[in-house]
Scaffold this motif. Structure first.
Motif, PDB file in Angstrom:
ATOM      1  N   ALA A 473      38.450  45.977  46.135  1.00 47.82           N
ATOM      2  CA  ALA A 473      39.118  46.332  44.881  1.00 47.82           C
ATOM      3  C   ALA A 473      39.574  45.077  44.142  1.00 47.82           C
ATOM      4  N   VAL A 474      40.124  44.098  44.894  1.00 45.66           N
ATOM      5  CA  VAL A 474      40.553  42.828  44.295  1.00 45.66           C
ATOM      6  C   VAL A 474      39.339  42.071  43.760  1.00 45.66           C
ATOM      7  N   LEU A 475      38.251  42.135  44.501  1.00 47.49           N
ATOM      8  CA  LEU A 475      37.011  41.458  44.107  1.00 47.49           C
ATOM      9  C   LEU A 475      36.507  41.986  42.767  1.00 47.49           C
ATOM     10  N   VAL A 476      36.450  43.313  42.644  1.00 46.01           N
ATOM     11  CA  VAL A 476      35.969  43.931  41.409  1.00 46.01           C
ATOM     12  C   VAL A 476      36.906  43.617  40.252  1.00 46.01           C
ATOM     13  N   GLU A 477      38.210  43.739  40.512  1.00 43.34           N
ATOM     14  CA  GLU A 477      39.197  43.485  39.463  1.00 43.34           C
ATOM     15  C   GLU A 477      39.102  42.048  38.958  1.00 43.34           C
ATOM     16  N   GLY A 478      38.950  41.100  39.865  1.00 43.42           N
ATOM     17  CA  GLY A 478      38.848  39.701  39.480  1.00 43.42           C
ATOM     18  C   GLY A 478      37.603  39.429  38.656  1.00 43.42           C
ATOM     19  N   TRP A 479      36.508  40.015  39.042  1.00 44.74           N
ATOM     20  CA  TRP A 479      35.250  39.790  38.301  1.00 44.74           C
ATOM     21  C   TRP A 479      35.364  40.349  36.897  1.00 44.74           C
ATOM     22  N   LEU A 480      35.916  41.549  36.760  1.00 48.30           N
ATOM     23  CA  LEU A 480      36.041  42.162  35.439  1.00 48.30           C
ATOM     24  C   LEU A 480      36.987  41.360  34.550  1.00 48.30           C
ATOM     25  N   GLU A 481      38.031  40.789  35.137  1.00 49.54           N
ATOM     26  CA  GLU A 481      38.956  39.962  34.347  1.00 49.54           C
ATOM     27  C   GLU A 481      38.239  38.733  33.795  1.00 49.54           C
ATOM     28  N   ARG A 482      37.338  38.176  34.589  1.00 48.94           N
ATOM     29  CA  ARG A 482      36.603  36.983  34.143  1.00 48.94           C
ATOM     30  C   ARG A 482      35.593  37.324  33.048  1.00 48.94           C
ATOM     31  N   GLN A 483      35.241  38.622  32.953  1.00 43.65           N
ATOM     32  CA  GLN A 483      34.282  39.039  31.924  1.00 43.65           C
ATOM     33  C   GLN A 483      34.991  39.851  30.842  1.00 43.65           C
ATOM     34  N   ALA A 484      36.239  39.487  30.553  1.00 50.64           N
ATOM     35  CA  ALA A 484      37.079  40.286  29.655  1.00 50.64           C
ATOM     36  C   ALA A 484      36.422  40.533  28.298  1.00 50.64           C
ATOM     37  N   SER A 485      35.779  39.516  27.751  1.00 53.84           N
ATOM     38  CA  SER A 485      35.178  39.664  26.423  1.00 53.84           C
ATOM     39  C   SER A 485      34.042  40.685  26.434  1.00 53.84           C
ATOM     40  N   LEU A 486      33.132  40.525  27.386  1.00 52.65           N
ATOM     41  CA  LEU A 486      32.007  41.459  27.484  1.00 52.65           C
ATOM     42  C   LEU A 486      32.471  42.853  27.896  1.00 52.65           C
ATOM     43  N   LEU A 487      33.502  42.895  28.756  1.00 56.59           N
ATOM     44  CA  LEU A 487      34.049  44.184  29.165  1.00 56.59           C
ATOM     45  C   LEU A 487      34.639  44.916  27.957  1.00 56.59           C
ATOM     46  N   GLY A 488      35.310  44.171  27.071  1.00 59.97           N
ATOM     47  CA  GLY A 488      35.873  44.767  25.867  1.00 59.97           C
ATOM     48  C   GLY A 488      34.802  45.364  24.979  1.00 59.97           C
ATOM     49  N   ARG A 489      33.675  44.652  24.862  1.00 60.26           N
ATOM     50  CA  ARG A 489      32.560  45.175  24.048  1.00 60.26           C
ATOM     51  C   ARG A 489      32.014  46.473  24.640  1.00 60.26           C
ATOM     52  N   TRP A 490      31.908  46.506  25.965  1.00 60.91           N
ATOM     53  CA  TRP A 490      31.403  47.729  26.620  1.00 60.91           C
ATOM     54  C   TRP A 490      32.376  48.896  26.411  1.00 60.91           C
ATOM     55  N   GLN A 491      33.661  48.624  26.550  1.00 62.11           N
ATOM     56  CA  GLN A 491      34.648  49.692  26.371  1.00 62.11           C
ATOM     57  C   GLN A 491      34.682  50.182  24.924  1.00 62.11           C
ATOM     58  N   GLN A 492      34.482  49.272  23.991  1.00 65.18           N
ATOM     59  CA  GLN A 492      34.405  49.670  22.586  1.00 65.18           C
ATOM     60  C   GLN A 492      33.183  50.542  22.339  1.00 65.18           C
ATOM     61  N   MET A 493      32.103  50.191  23.018  1.00 67.86           N
ATOM     62  CA  MET A 493      30.881  50.986  22.887  1.00 67.86           C
ATOM     63  C   MET A 493      31.105  52.405  23.400  1.00 67.86           C
ATOM     64  N   LEU A 494      31.813  52.527  24.513  1.00 62.13           N
ATOM     65  CA  LEU A 494      32.106  53.851  25.066  1.00 62.13           C
ATOM     66  C   LEU A 494      32.985  54.654  24.119  1.00 62.13           C
ATOM     67  N   SER A 495      33.946  53.977  23.478  1.00 63.30           N
ATOM     68  CA  SER A 495      34.821  54.666  22.524  1.00 63.30           C
ATOM     69  C   SER A 495      34.018  55.215  21.353  1.00 63.30           C
ATOM     70  N   GLU A 496      33.080  54.431  20.853  1.00 58.76           N
ATOM     71  CA  GLU A 496      32.240  54.893  19.746  1.00 58.76           C
ATOM     72  C   GLU A 496      31.346  56.042  20.194  1.00 58.76           C
TER      73      GLU A 496
END
Length: 523
Positions: A473-496
């Protein structure tokens, strides 16, 4: 007569279509008795004799709400029994000729096997009738697949549409507009042509020599014969033909009339490769025992529920078959593939529900509870409810092999990512895309496979960047934090996507590109 069943066992043709004349039927002796298919008020027509009803008469009866196959389907038990008899007598006569058995012993053994052979014959006929029932519902939803099959059989010279009373394209398009599919008599013709073609293609192929696939030969004989004369069974004079027949019958009965054609068009592979991929998928997920458990629920749960459960398993096998066809572009190594993947699937399968979170877990619980409440045993309900999630185990096993990390750890990362990125929800939206033709269906399936591939890449990347000892769980959380910009784009895509109608495939294509960018991060 307003009855459940009319069973015809005599000679003569007694039912025609309203648009047919008595002269068209060609049975003058029974002109005074004959009626039209739409006049029948029974629920089911059964045919013990031949030519009791014209094919047009059967079709008209079915279009007015009746249930009927054809004479050659309802009478298939006799032909099947003869096939078993010939194959068995060839074998035992050679045993007698070699001096390993007397004629008297041969005759006694044949009598002892009567009930066993009857069970084999009845099982084959049960499975074929069930396949027609499933195909009837499927053709209402995917009539284009059957139209393409008809066109291909015509183009190859195998099927003469008018001779077999298959409707014209204009009639089929009218049925499609009314959400109607093919009738049981029409599907009876198509299942026969499909099986005959597949048997022919498999007989001359490599699969009858494959050590794993050739095991199918034992399913054509009673256990007693297999146990007493295993070498003679394996070296039967009609070995190739029997193996091809057993595989073809099982494949079409369990996976449907259009399965092979659909995978041919999707993968570009031949019938032998598709049959091998099917057997691999069937073995990996232990489908046969589950299928038998569903069949054992006859008259205990609604037939429609049984078919829905079977469809869940069929979707799992179809996706897994396609996966192996794409992954192994050369000859499929059946035994080695089963040996590589089966232990991992069996290890994770019992705990699959415990690994789900959020919406996937809710869907699993809802499906499982619904089945149990309907009278399905808990273990079977759990397996059927897990069908969608079990497909993901192929990617989990691949990711474990690629990273060299334990399967349990890889599975934990995979399902954690699925939850955090809302990928189960995204997959459900892709699956819900309404398709109006064959190509749209292929595009939708392609999107789901792209999603599956990106999930594997994401899992590998997360595991590759972190410490092998770190909590997943820590591993996944850390990786996603490092990809915050791309993760934000994906989450925005899901919202749309949530705000859209959800039926425009273009938005899913764009979303998949965003997910691909996230998956490639750090590569």
């Amino acid at each position: 007569a307003q009855v459940d069943l009319i069973w015809n066992g005599g000679i003569g043709t007694y039912v025609k279509a309203s648009h047919e004349s008595h002269a068209d039927v060609g049975d003058k002796a029974n002109d005074a008795l004959r009626i039209d298919g739409k006049q029948l008020r029974c629920r089911v027509l059964g045919e013990g004799g031949n030519l009791g009803f014209t094919q047009h008469g059967r079709i008209e009866y079915c279009l007015h709400g009746g249930a009927s196959n054809t004479d050659f389907i309802d009478n298939a038990g006799g032909v099947d029994c003869s096939d078993h008899e010939v194959n068995i007598k060839i074998l035992v006569n050679e045993v007698v000729a070699n001096g390993d058995m007397t004629v008297k012993q041969r005759n006694a053994m044949l009598r002892e096997m009567t009930d066993d052979i009857a069970r084999l014959v009845l099982k084959n006929n049960y499975s074929q009738a069930l396949a027609i029932s499933i195909a009837k519902n499927h053709s209402c939803q995917s009539l284009d697949d059957y139209i393409r099959l008809i066109h291909r059989l015509e183009a190859s010279g195998r099927l003469v549409r008018a001779l077999e009373f298959i409707p014209t394209d204009e009639v089929l398009q009218e049925r499609k507009a009314q959400n109607l599919g093919l009738t049981r008599p029409e599907l009876s013709v198509l299942i026969s042509y499909t099986k005959a073609e597949l048997k022919e293609k498999l007989t001359g192929s490599w699969i009858t020599d494959d050590p794993f696939l050739s095991r199918a030969i034992v399913t054509a004989f009673p256990d007693q014969l297999v146990e007493r004369f295993p070498d003679q069974v394996q070296n039967h004079r009609l070995r190739s033909e029997i193996i091809a027949t057993q595989i073809a019958n099982t494949l079409v009965n369990h996976m449907g009339i259009t399965f092979v054609q659909h995978l041919q068009q999707a993968s570009g592979r031949d019938q032998a490769a598709i049959a091998a991929a099917y057997v691999i998928a069937r073995e990996l997920y232990d489908i046969d025992p589950l299928w038998r458990e569903i069949e054992a629920l006859d008259n205990q749960v609604p037939a429609q529920l049984q078919q829905e459960m079977m469809l869940d398993l069929m979707r799992l096998v179809r996706r897994a078959s396609y996966w192996f066809l794409l992954k192994q572009r050369g000859s499929l190594e059946v035994a080695a593939t089963v040996e590589r993947y089966q232990p991992g699937i069996r290890a994770i399968r019992p705990t699959i529900a415990q690994r789900l979170q959020g919406e996937p877990l809710h869907d699993w619980q809802q499906r499982s509870t619904t089945l149990v409440d309907a009278g399905v045993p808990e273990s079977l309900a759990a397996n059927v409810a897990s069908a969608d999630s079990l497909y993901a185990l192929l990617s989990v096993i691949e990711a474990a092999a690629q990273t060299g990390q334990p399967l349990e750890r890889v599975a934990a990362v995979y399902f954690d990512l699925t939850q955090r990125l809302d990928l189960h929800w995204f997959d459900q939206q892709v699956r819900a895309i309404e398709v109006g033709n064959h190509w749209q269906s292929m595009a939708r399936d392609g999107l789901r496979e792209d999603l599956n591939n990106q999930m594997r890449v994401l899992t590998v990347n997360v595991l590759s960047e972190g410490s092998a000892e770190a909590d997943t769980a820590v591993l996944v959380e850390g990786w996603l934090e490092r990809q915050a910009s791309l993760l934000g784009r994906w989450q925005q895509m899901l919202s749309e996507l949530r705000a859209s109608s959800g039926n425009d495939s273009a938005i899913f294509t764009v979303a998949m590109r965003e997910l691909c960018d996230l998956a490639q991060a750090g590569v």
